[in-house]
Design an enzyme around this catalytic site. Structure first.
Site, short mmCIF file in Angstrom:
data_model
loop_
_atom_site.label_atom_id
_atom_site.label_comp_id
_atom_site.label_asym_id
_atom_site.label_seq_id
_atom_site.Cartn_x
_atom_site.Cartn_y
_atom_site.Cartn_z
N TYR A 71 0.86 -1.19 0.00
CA TYR A 71 0.00 0.00 0.00
C TYR A 71 0.90 1.25 0.00
O TYR A 71 1.71 1.45 0.90
CB TYR A 71 -0.93 0.04 1.22
N1 LIG Z 1 -7.11 -7.88 0.60
C1 LIG Z 1 -7.30 -7.19 -0.50
O1 LIG Z 1 -6.96 -7.64 -1.60
C2 LIG Z 1 -7.95 -5.86 -0.42
C3 LIG Z 1 -8.43 -5.21 -1.57
C4 LIG Z 1 -9.04 -3.99 -1.44
C5 LIG Z 1 -9.18 -3.40 -0.19
N2 LIG Z 1 -8.69 -4.02 0.92
C6 LIG Z 1 -8.80 -3.43 2.28
O2 LIG Z 1 -10.13 -3.00 2.50
C7 LIG Z 1 -10.14 -1.61 2.77
C8 LIG Z 1 -11.41 -1.00 2.26
O3 LIG Z 1 -11.51 -1.18 0.84
P1 LIG Z 1 -12.16 -0.07 -0.06
O4 LIG Z 1 -11.45 1.23 0.09
O5 LIG Z 1 -12.35 -0.62 -1.43
O6 LIG Z 1 -13.60 0.04 0.71
P2 LIG Z 1 -14.99 0.62 0.29
O7 LIG Z 1 -15.61 1.09 1.57
O8 LIG Z 1 -15.77 -0.33 -0.52
O9 LIG Z 1 -14.67 1.89 -0.61
C9 LIG Z 1 -14.07 3.02 -0.05
C10 LIG Z 1 -14.27 4.21 -1.00
O10 LIG Z 1 -15.66 4.48 -1.15
C11 LIG Z 1 -15.89 5.87 -1.04
N3 LIG Z 1 -16.61 6.09 0.22
C12 LIG Z 1 -16.42 5.44 1.40
N4 LIG Z 1 -17.25 5.89 2.34
C13 LIG Z 1 -17.99 6.84 1.76
C14 LIG Z 1 -19.04 7.67 2.21
N5 LIG Z 1 -19.48 7.61 3.47
N6 LIG Z 1 -19.62 8.55 1.33
C15 LIG Z 1 -19.19 8.61 0.05
N7 LIG Z 1 -18.18 7.86 -0.45
C16 LIG Z 1 -17.59 6.98 0.40
C17 LIG Z 1 -14.51 6.54 -1.03
O11 LIG Z 1 -14.02 6.75 -2.35
P3 LIG Z 1 -14.35 8.04 -3.23
O12 LIG Z 1 -14.62 9.16 -2.30
O13 LIG Z 1 -13.17 8.23 -4.06
O14 LIG Z 1 -15.55 7.64 -4.03
C18 LIG Z 1 -13.67 5.46 -0.41
O15 LIG Z 1 -12.31 5.57 -0.68
C19 LIG Z 1 -8.84 -1.08 2.13
O16 LIG Z 1 -8.40 0.14 2.67
C20 LIG Z 1 -7.90 -2.22 2.42
O17 LIG Z 1 -7.43 -2.12 3.77
C21 LIG Z 1 -8.08 -5.24 0.82
#
Ligand SMILES: NC(=O)c1ccc[n+]([C@@H]2O[C@H](COP(=O)([O-])OP(=O)(O)OC[C@H]3O[C@@H](n4cnc5c(N)ncnc54)[C@H](OP(=O)(O)O)[C@@H]3O)[C@@H](O)[C@H]2O)c1
Length: 330
Positions: free
Chosen positions: A62
């Site tokens: 990351y």
């Molecule tokens: N193991 C793996 O392969 C893997 C893969 C992916 C993630 N992860 C882990 O999972 C965590 C979460 O993944 P993710 O970031 O994809 O989670 P997610 O919650 O599905 O998406 C997060 C994104 O959605 C938007 N968002 C989140 N809350 C919001 C709200 N209240 N209102 C409006 N927009 C909102 C933001 O992007 P925008 O504002 O840009 O729209 C934010 O960056 C990562 O940080 C990582 O630690 C692991």
């Protein structure tokens, strides 16, 4: 609005009911801007801590190591024992080096020391293999990972897989059982109301082998917040809008049917769609703690509010039924 503690899967450790994910720390988009810079990272960690958050998720790749480095700087002013920190190894860390990737003993040993150094800690609470490595014998990486636990560098092992290749995890845990190695006790798959591919054999394997489930992308990378419209208008501030393939895959008519059901339930329980989507995962009997992602403190605070949302079993089922799982599609 403090978060409660829940057991970390079958282990004896307690973690916050919502984990905080740091994938976007130092992450450069295709357009060359950093999604979360260093100061924002500290602000987000402060906000998570202020709401009782103690379960932090990172990975060696990351922000090319910056995520772990910033978490380490932040932890240096705190009692490390207050936090449960998870990281991951697999993806290439030395692009031109054929040994700079995967789960070989050489790469695992190099990376674990780098991770601990960047985080400024003697041990990781949880180490996931970020993906499966078909080029390394399972005996090699399970034995190496077991050595990390024996040496006190790692407390628990987890597997993070993109596809529901349940039999590979089962095979590894059978090997661990036979040889007396530490097994995988946690799994970190993608799971949310629109990405349901783990339902079926993968979740059955997790139940049978007693693996806690820690879902990533719980909001479908923003889709399940309700901020996208069927008409295809992208909010100006969305980083997801830069990925045309993301839009092709996520902004589909059947996914918007799910978003509409989420919005209906959100009205019923007086919460936001993001909170309802996270509460659905938290209500799931196999889920340990969804990993909340957020790019701003406002988003994070909204998402942490999911801990106060109670769904009825009827609402849980209605949301689940808004999109068929893999078996229903056959
Ligand atoms: N193991 C793996 O392969 C893997 C893969 C992916 C993630 N992860 C882990 O999972 C965590 C979460 O993944 P993710 O970031 O994809 O989670 P997610 O919650 O599905 O998406 C997060 C994104 O959605 C938007 N968002 C989140 N809350 C919001 C709200 N209240 N209102 C409006 N927009 C909102 C933001 O992007 P925008 O504002 O840009 O729209 C934010 O960056 C990562 O940080 C990582 O630690 C692991």
């Amino acid at each position: 609005m403090d978060l409660d503690y829940v057991p970390l899967g079958p282990t004896g450790t307690q973690v916050s009911e919502l984990a905080f994910g740091t994938w976007r720390f130092g992450r450069e988009t295709d357009q060359g801007h950093v999604e979360i810079d260093e100061q924002r990272a500290y602000d987000l960690l402060d906000a998570y801590e202020a709401h009782g958050g103690r379960f932090i998720d990172t990975a060696d790749m990351y922000g090319e190591g910056q995520s772990e480095e910033w978490i380490g700087n932040w932890l240096a002013d705190r009692d490390r024992e207050d936090f449960v920190v998870a990281s991951k190894i697999y993806w290439p860390t030395r692009p031109d080096d054929p040994n700079g990737r995967g789960l070989s003993r050489k790469h695992l040993r190099r990376q674990i020391d780098l991770i601990l150094d960047r985080l400024g800690t003697d041990y990781l609470d949880l180490l996931y293999i970020h993906r499966w490595d078909d080029d390394t014998p399972v005996e090699e990486f399970m034995r190496t990972l077991d050595g990390f636990v024996r040496d006190g560098k790692v407390n628990y092992l987890g597997t993070s897989t993109l596809r529901p290749n349940a039999w590979k995890v089962a095979k590894a845990n059978e090997l661990a059982r036979r040889e007396g190695y530490e097994p995988f006790t946690l799994s970190q798959p993608r799971y949310n109301l629109v990405n349901r591919e783990i339902e079926g054999s993968y979740l059955e394997m997790c139940e049978d082998y007693d693996l806690g489930v820690v879902p990533w992308s719980p909001l479908g990378q923003g889709l399940l917040t309700g901020k996208y419209s069927r008409e295809g208008d992208m909010p100006d501030d969305s980083t997801a809008s830069e990925g045309e393939t993301w839009a092709d895959r996520y902004l589909t008519p059947e996914n918007f049917d799910v978003v509409e059901e989420v919005e209906a339930v959100a009205e019923e329980v007086d919460a936001t769609p993001a909170q309802v989507s996270l509460a659905w995962l938290a209500h799931h009997p196999q889920v340990t703690a969804p990993i909340v992602g957020a790019r701003t403190v406002e988003q994070l605070e909204e998402n942490l509010g999911a801990a106060q949302v109670d769904l009825s079993d009827e609402q849980f089922e209605r949301l689940a039924a808004a999109k068929a799982g893999p078996f229903e599609r056959l």
